[in-house]
Design a protein around this motif. Sequence first.
Motif, PDB file in Angstrom:
ATOM      1  N   SER A  30      49.133 -22.209  17.571  1.00 11.44           N
ATOM      2  CA  SER A  30      49.136 -22.214  18.771  1.00 11.44           C
ATOM      3  C   SER A  30      47.734 -22.001  19.454  1.00 11.44           C
ATOM      4  O   SER A  30      47.539 -22.037  20.775  1.00 11.44           O
ATOM      5  N   ASN A  31      46.719 -21.414  18.718  1.00 11.83           N
ATOM      6  CA  ASN A  31      45.330 -21.346  19.170  1.00 11.83           C
ATOM      7  C   ASN A  31      44.425 -22.413  19.468  1.00 11.83           C
ATOM      8  O   ASN A  31      43.536 -22.400  19.857  1.00 11.83           O
ATOM      9  N   ARG A  53      45.221 -26.013  23.571  1.00 10.21           N
ATOM     10  CA  ARG A  53      45.777 -25.033  22.333  1.00 10.21           C
ATOM     11  C   ARG A  53      47.056 -24.741  22.881  1.00 10.21           C
ATOM     12  O   ARG A  53      47.721 -24.418  21.961  1.00 10.21           O
ATOM     13  N   SER A  54      47.492 -24.531  24.022  1.00 10.97           N
ATOM     14  CA  SER A  54      48.716 -24.223  24.392  1.00 10.97           C
ATOM     15  C   SER A  54      49.878 -25.545  24.625  1.00 10.97           C
ATOM     16  O   SER A  54      51.054 -25.240  25.013  1.00 10.97           O
ATOM     17  N   GLY A  56      49.683 -27.219  27.549  1.00 12.79           N
ATOM     18  CA  GLY A  56      49.702 -27.295  28.830  1.00 12.79           C
ATOM     19  C   GLY A  56      49.005 -28.503  29.540  1.00 12.79           C
ATOM     20  O   GLY A  56      49.284 -29.057  30.582  1.00 12.79           O
ATOM     21  N   ASN A  74      55.371 -25.184  18.677  1.00 15.88           N
ATOM     22  CA  ASN A  74      54.162 -24.160  17.910  1.00 15.88           C
ATOM     23  C   ASN A  74      55.026 -23.512  16.614  1.00 15.88           C
ATOM     24  O   ASN A  74      54.334 -22.963  15.805  1.00 15.88           O
ATOM     25  N   SER A 102      38.591 -23.037  19.130  1.00 19.78           N
ATOM     26  CA  SER A 102      39.962 -22.444  19.957  1.00 19.78           C
ATOM     27  C   SER A 102      39.455 -22.546  21.597  1.00 19.78           C
ATOM     28  O   SER A 102      38.274 -21.804  21.799  1.00 19.78           O
TER      29      SER A 102
END
Length: 126
Positions: A30-31, A53-54, A56, A74, A102
């Motif tokens: 997730s990072n 990383r998200s 979004g 994730n 990241s």
Amino acid sequence: QVQLVESGGGLVQAGDSLRLSCAASGRTFSNYGMGWFRQAPGKEREFVAADNRSGGSTYYADSVKGRFTISRNNAKNTVYLQMNSLKPEDTAVYYCAGPSMSTFAVFTTDTRYRYWGQGTQVTVSS
């Protein structure tokens, strides 16, 4: 050691759909953002899609906008590439890639990616 494994490729006709998966291991998934690239016979590796990383933020190559969608789960350490309305020019080996950094940024160049999967073949007939 980060490992990426693609799956889901196959032989389809123009207009069909495929969903590629990339399973990641070796880090906190997730990072990190993820990317998809492809390489057709006799051509250089080409950017397809990427997220941050998200998940979004996303970015797509002009050639696949409106047809392909990158997404992730994730909890399963998996990123997906949904490919709709496939065309013969989509025929290529598709690679999943992960950066070492990241960051919120979305990377669209292969030089920003450190880890690569083995690739999965997508063949689209006319």
